[in-house]
Design an enzyme around this catalytic site. Structure first.
Site, PDB file in Angstrom:
ATOM      1  N   GLY A 158       0.796  -1.235   0.000  1.00  0.00           N
ATOM      2  CA  GLY A 158       0.000   0.000   0.000  1.00  0.00           C
ATOM      3  C   GLY A 158       0.821   1.275   0.000  1.00  0.00           C
ATOM      4  O   GLY A 158       0.311   2.358   0.294  1.00  0.00           O
ATOM      5  N   HIS A 214       9.640   5.709   4.382  1.00  0.00           N
ATOM      6  CA  HIS A 214       9.277   6.569   5.509  1.00  0.00           C
ATOM      7  C   HIS A 214       8.619   5.732   6.589  1.00  0.00           C
ATOM      8  O   HIS A 214       7.939   4.749   6.297  1.00  0.00           O
ATOM      9  CB  HIS A 214       8.353   7.711   5.075  1.00  0.00           C
ATOM     10  CG  HIS A 214       7.207   7.279   4.213  1.00  0.00           C
ATOM     11  ND1 HIS A 214       7.368   6.981   2.869  1.00  0.00           N
ATOM     12  CD2 HIS A 214       5.907   7.080   4.494  1.00  0.00           C
ATOM     13  CE1 HIS A 214       6.191   6.630   2.367  1.00  0.00           C
ATOM     14  NE2 HIS A 214       5.288   6.667   3.329  1.00  0.00           N
ATOM     15  N   HIS A 219       5.851   6.068   9.367  1.00  0.00           N
ATOM     16  CA  HIS A 219       4.770   6.871   9.935  1.00  0.00           C
ATOM     17  C   HIS A 219       4.789   6.713  11.454  1.00  0.00           C
ATOM     18  O   HIS A 219       4.928   5.596  11.958  1.00  0.00           O
ATOM     19  CB  HIS A 219       3.403   6.372   9.461  1.00  0.00           C
ATOM     20  CG  HIS A 219       3.149   6.509   7.993  1.00  0.00           C
ATOM     21  ND1 HIS A 219       2.433   7.556   7.461  1.00  0.00           N
ATOM     22  CD2 HIS A 219       3.482   5.725   6.953  1.00  0.00           C
ATOM     23  CE1 HIS A 219       2.328   7.400   6.141  1.00  0.00           C
ATOM     24  NE2 HIS A 219       2.965   6.294   5.795  1.00  0.00           N
TER      25      HIS A 219
HETATM   26  P1  AMP Z   1       2.497   5.803   2.138  1.00  0.00           P
HETATM   27  O1  AMP Z   1       1.135   5.295   1.770  1.00  0.00           O
HETATM   28  O2  AMP Z   1       3.068   5.064   3.319  1.00  0.00           O
HETATM   29  O3  AMP Z   1       3.440   5.901   0.968  1.00  0.00           O
HETATM   30  O4  AMP Z   1       2.257   7.252   2.718  1.00  0.00           O
HETATM   31  C1  AMP Z   1       2.484   8.438   2.020  1.00  0.00           C
HETATM   32  C2  AMP Z   1       2.100   9.544   2.964  1.00  0.00           C
HETATM   33  O5  AMP Z   1       2.732  10.740   2.508  1.00  0.00           O
HETATM   34  C3  AMP Z   1       0.591   9.819   3.024  1.00  0.00           C
HETATM   35  O6  AMP Z   1       0.165   9.657   4.388  1.00  0.00           O
HETATM   36  C4  AMP Z   1       0.485  11.270   2.556  1.00  0.00           C
HETATM   37  O7  AMP Z   1      -0.499  11.989   3.260  1.00  0.00           O
HETATM   38  C5  AMP Z   1       1.882  11.815   2.823  1.00  0.00           C
HETATM   39  N1  AMP Z   1       2.310  12.936   1.993  1.00  0.00           N
HETATM   40  C6  AMP Z   1       2.260  13.023   0.643  1.00  0.00           C
HETATM   41  N2  AMP Z   1       2.768  14.199   0.234  1.00  0.00           N
HETATM   42  C7  AMP Z   1       3.168  14.868   1.352  1.00  0.00           C
HETATM   43  C8  AMP Z   1       3.761  16.147   1.599  1.00  0.00           C
HETATM   44  N3  AMP Z   1       4.065  16.983   0.596  1.00  0.00           N
HETATM   45  N4  AMP Z   1       4.012  16.508   2.871  1.00  0.00           N
HETATM   46  C9  AMP Z   1       3.705  15.676   3.883  1.00  0.00           C
HETATM   47  N5  AMP Z   1       3.143  14.458   3.723  1.00  0.00           N
HETATM   48  C10 AMP Z   1       2.865  14.062   2.478  1.00  0.00           C
END
Ligand code: AMP
Ligand code: ZN
Length: 116
Positions: free
Chosen positions: A93, A100, A102
């Site tokens: 997902g 990263h 979370h």
């Molecule tokens: P994932 O599904 O683990 O790849 O999570 C990507 C996360 O990045 C999501 O929770 C988004 O809300 C977050 N995200 C995307 N663009 C940005 C941004 N410019 N600044 C902060 N968070 C972001």
């Protein structure tokens, strides 16, 4: 570094973020679309796509990030605990293809897996 990667651009300061921590190797900033009162992520400055691409050479960086997570969580008021999530690859997902971690907490955090 990867030219068009959004988290590389944040790490380089080319895109604004609500940054809460930075050192030579790691940056942490609040998620733009939080799922809980506190939702930030720890990101290596080095462009590593996901855990699927990680190997032994990343062990100390990943260890540092995990040790930073509770420190930053406490600073954000998450004294009673927090959830960490690492989505890895399409099958996990993942949406942003720069690794990263979370860190999520505050409010009601439901069980991650519901069993019927
Ligand atoms: P994932 O599904 O683990 O790849 O999570 C990507 C996360 O990045 C999501 O929770 C988004 O809300 C977050 N995200 C995307 N663009 C940005 C941004 N410019 N600044 C902060 N968070 C972001
Ligand atoms: Zn990147």
């Amino acid at each position: 570094m990867s030219e068009n990667c959004i988290f590389c651009k944040i790490a380089r300061g080319e895109i604004p973020s609500r940054k809460l921590y930075e050192d030579d190797e790691v940056i942490a900033f609040h998620d733009i679309n939080p799922v809980a009162p506190v939702h930030f992520m720890l990101v290596p400055k080095q462009h590593l796509v996901s855990l699927l691409e990680a190997d032994a050479s990343h062990a100390s960086l990943l260890g540092r990030m995990l040790v930073l997570a509770p420190q930053l969580a406490r600073e954000q008021g998450l004294e009673s605990g927090f959830r960490t999530v690492i989505n890895s690859g399409k099958g996990g997902g993942q949406e942003v293809f720069h690794l990263h971690i979370h860190v999520i907490g505050g409010g009601n955090i439901p069980p991650m897996v519901r069993r019927s």
